[in-house]
Scaffold this active site. Sequence first.
Site, PDB file in Angstrom:
ATOM      1  N   GLY A 162       0.783  -1.226   0.000  1.00  0.00           N
ATOM      2  CA  GLY A 162       0.000   0.000   0.000  1.00  0.00           C
ATOM      3  C   GLY A 162       0.816   1.278   0.000  1.00  0.00           C
TER       4      GLY A 162
ATOM      5  N   TYR B  80      -9.981   3.185  15.756  1.00  0.00           N
ATOM      6  CA  TYR B  80      -9.153   3.547  14.596  1.00  0.00           C
ATOM      7  C   TYR B  80      -9.120   5.067  14.430  1.00  0.00           C
ATOM      8  CZ  TYR B  80      -7.397   4.062   9.876  1.00  0.00           C
ATOM      9  OH  TYR B  80      -6.650   4.456   8.783  1.00  0.00           O
TER      10      TYR B  80
ATOM     11  N   ALA C  26      -7.107   3.158  -2.119  1.00  0.00           N
ATOM     12  CA  ALA C  26      -7.229   1.747  -2.533  1.00  0.00           C
ATOM     13  C   ALA C  26      -5.993   0.952  -2.135  1.00  0.00           C
ATOM     14  CB  ALA C  26      -7.456   1.669  -4.036  1.00  0.00           C
ATOM     15  N   THR C  27      -6.050   0.370  -0.944  1.00  0.00           N
ATOM     16  CA  THR C  27      -4.979  -0.510  -0.458  1.00  0.00           C
ATOM     17  C   THR C  27      -5.625  -1.719   0.230  1.00  0.00           C
ATOM     18  OG1 THR C  27      -4.812   0.352   1.789  1.00  0.00           O
ATOM     19  CG2 THR C  27      -3.562   1.541   0.081  1.00  0.00           C
TER      20      THR C  27
END
Length: 263
Positions: free
Chosen positions: A17, A155, A189-190
Site C-alpha cells: 500500500g 481507529y 485503494a490498499t
Amino acid sequence: MSTSSLGTIAITGASSGIGATYADRFAARGHGLVLIARRGDVLDALAARLRAAYGVAVRVVVADLTDPAALAAVEADLASDAGLTHLVNNAGVASVLPVAAMTPDQITAMVAINVTAPARLARAVIGGFKARGQGTLINLSSVVAVGPEILNGVYSGSKAFMLALSQSLRQELAGTGVHVQAVLPGATATDIWQTGGGDLSALPPDAVMSVDDLVDAALTGLDRGEFITIPPLAEEAEWTAYETARQAMLPNLSRREPAARYR
Ligand SMILES: NC(=O)c1ccc[n+]([C@@H]2O[C@H](COP(=O)([O-])OP(=O)(O)OC[C@H]3O[C@@H](n4cnc5c(N)ncnc54)[C@H](OP(=O)(O)O)[C@@H]3O)[C@@H](O)[C@H]2O)c1
C-alpha cells in the site's frame, strides 16, 4: 548505516500500500531505504526490485512493531543510524467494525501498532534529527482524525492521535531544523480495507483515491514544506477556517473559574 549521499529513509509498513509506494518514490529520488514490516519475503522482493531499478541501498528489517522487544530493537536501530534523514511512520491497521464488536485483544493490537509504535519511533529518531539539525518525520494520520464518525472509533482515535502528536511535535521541534508532516488520506485503494473487514468496492468510486495518486500528492505537499497535507481536500480554505477556529479557542481553554454557564 547509510550509503546514499541523500541519506536514508526508514518506512514502517513498507510491504504494501502506501508504505510500499513511498518506498518506490523515495528510491526513485535516489534515497537509501530501511523497509520495516512483518512480511520479510514481501520486503525482500520489494528491496530487490528497488535496488535493481534505482541503484539505491535498501535494507530490510523484519519486525512486528506490536512486539515490545522487536519495537525496542527497531528504535535502537534507527536511533543509531547517523545517516537517517526521514522516518515515514506509516504502519497501521484499520477496522470497519463497530467498537462494541471488537475483541479486547483487537483494540490492544490496534493501539500498539497505530499509536504506541509511531510515538516511540518518533521519539527514537528526533534526538538524532535535532543533533544533526535536520530530519523529516512523516506521520500517516487520516481524514477520520477530523471525522471520527466515519469509521471505527478506536481507529479514528488512533489517527487523531497521529494528528495531535504531529501538531505538538511541530511546536516542540520549531527552530531545530526538523520538519514534521502529517498526511491525512481519505479512502485510498490498499489492502487495509480488506484486512480491516471492509469492502472497498462498496464505496462510491469517486470517493476512493489510487495509492499512486495519494503518495504523489503527499510528496508534493512535502516538497512544498507543508505541515498538514490532505490530498483529497480541494479547498484548502476549508482546513484553514477549521484551524483558525481551533487556534482562536486555545487561549480560552484553561481558567481558574468554571464558565458562567456551568455555575
Ligand atoms: N488506505 C486508506 O484508505 C487509508 C486512509 C487513511 C490513512 N491510512 C493509513 O495509511 C497507513 C498505511 O496503510 P495502507 O492503506 O497502506 O494499508 P496496508 O496496505 O494494509 O499496509 C499496512 C502496512 O502496515 C504493516 N503492518 C501492519 N501491522 C504491522 C505490525 N504489527 N508490525 C509491522 N508492520 C505492520 C503491514 O505490513 P505487514 O503485514 O507485512 O507487517 C503493511 O505494510 C496506515 O497507517 C493507515 O491508517 C490509510
